[in-house]
Motif scaffolding. Structure first.
Motif, short mmCIF file in Angstrom:
data_model
loop_
_atom_site.label_atom_id
_atom_site.label_comp_id
_atom_site.label_asym_id
_atom_site.label_seq_id
_atom_site.Cartn_x
_atom_site.Cartn_y
_atom_site.Cartn_z
N ALA A 21 1.11 -1.56 -0.13
CA ALA A 21 0.14 0.13 0.36
C ALA A 21 1.17 1.27 -0.04
O ALA A 21 1.68 1.15 0.72
N SER A 22 0.84 1.97 -1.05
CA SER A 22 1.42 3.47 -1.09
C SER A 22 0.79 4.23 0.07
O SER A 22 2.25 5.30 0.62
N SER A 23 -0.48 4.07 0.19
CA SER A 23 -1.21 5.31 0.88
C SER A 23 -1.70 3.84 2.19
O SER A 23 -2.83 4.11 2.00
N PRO A 24 -2.04 3.57 3.21
CA PRO A 24 -1.96 2.50 3.70
C PRO A 24 -3.64 2.99 4.33
O PRO A 24 -4.79 1.91 3.77
N SER A 25 -4.30 4.34 3.84
CA SER A 25 -5.25 4.58 4.77
C SER A 25 -6.61 4.31 3.49
O SER A 25 -7.67 4.72 3.54
N SER A 26 -5.51 3.91 2.14
CA SER A 26 -6.24 3.96 0.78
C SER A 26 -6.89 2.89 0.79
O SER A 26 -7.60 2.50 0.09
N ASN B 191 -3.34 -1.59 -2.95
CA ASN B 191 -2.95 -1.55 -4.47
C ASN B 191 -2.26 -1.90 -5.51
O ASN B 191 -2.14 -1.83 -6.35
N PRO C 55 -8.39 -0.14 -4.58
CA PRO C 55 -7.23 0.03 -4.11
C PRO C 55 -8.57 -1.91 -3.18
O PRO C 55 -9.11 -1.33 -2.73
N THR D 119 -9.64 -2.52 1.09
CA THR D 119 -9.32 -2.15 2.00
C THR D 119 -9.59 -3.52 2.83
O THR D 119 -9.18 -4.91 3.11
N SER E 55 -1.44 -2.02 6.83
CA SER E 55 0.08 -0.82 6.59
C SER E 55 0.96 -0.62 5.24
O SER E 55 -0.02 -1.12 3.88
N THR E 56 1.96 -0.36 5.22
CA THR E 56 2.67 -0.36 3.81
C THR E 56 2.99 -1.68 3.40
O THR E 56 2.59 -1.65 2.16
#
Length: 196
Positions: free
Chosen positions: A78-83, A86, A161, A163, A191-192
């Motif tokens: 995940a490049s952005s864990p909150s998203s 991906n 993405p 979730t 997480s990342t």
């Protein structure tokens, strides 16, 4: 005894009443030759049928078994864990005795609870929303084919993405042999780098 009396006592015989020994031998030889030719034809047909059956069995086993195995874990990046996740990475290898696999003709199908099946095609070292990357582990070299003892890292980039707590399916479809399918679920937190 007089010869004349002996001749008179003899009955005349007709040569058509019985086979001579020579005629019987010829008939016996003819039966043996016909039987030998017939048995040769039957055995030849039997061997041909057995060989074709054996080829069919080998082809069936080859098509029914998967030539690909998963090596290690499946990772969600995940490049952005909150998203969400991906990108998915995993490593594959050939099963023992499997023939070389052509990666350019292999496809990877991804689906999840919320995403309809998406088919990814070979893209060399490029991974995007329609292509998967295939590089030899430990290198950045794209490989078009997988040999015995090779370990190939596959990466796919997801258009949507993943979730938390989402089930997804990956199906690796080689050109020969059956597909290798795995079904996993994302964790409660993203997480990342995630082991799926």
């Amino acid at each position: 005894m007089d010869i004349a009396k002996c001749d008179a006592m003899r009955k005349p015989t007709d040569s058509s009443d019985a086979f001579t020994g020579l005629e019987a031998a010829i008939v016996l030889i003819a039966f043996v030759v016909v039987a030998a030719v017939f048995s040769y034809v039957v055995l030849g047909a039997g061997f041909f049928t057995a060989q074709k059956s054996q080829e069919t069995i080998y082809k069936s086993v080859e098509q029914a078994t998967s030539n690909i195995q998963l090596v290690g874990n499946v990772y969600g990046l995940a490049s952005s864990p909150s998203s969400g996740i991906n990108s998915i990475e995993f490593t594959i290898a050939l099963t023992p005795g499997a023939p070389t696999a052509d990666l350019t003709k292999m496809t990877v199908v991804f689906s999840s609870d919320t995403v309809a099946p998406i088919t990814y095609y070979y893209g060399g070292i490029v991974a995007d929303t329609t292509h998967f990357s295939a590089v030899k582990t430990g290198t950045t070299t794209a490989v078009p084919a997988m040999q015995q003892n090779d370990q190939i890292m596959i990466q796919i980039n997801l258009g949507s993405p993943l979730t938390e707590n989402k089930r997804y399916n990956l199906e690796i479809r080689p050109i020969a042999g059956s597909a290798y399918t795995l079904s996993r679920m994302t964790g409660a937190t993203i997480s990342t780098t995630n082991v799926l």
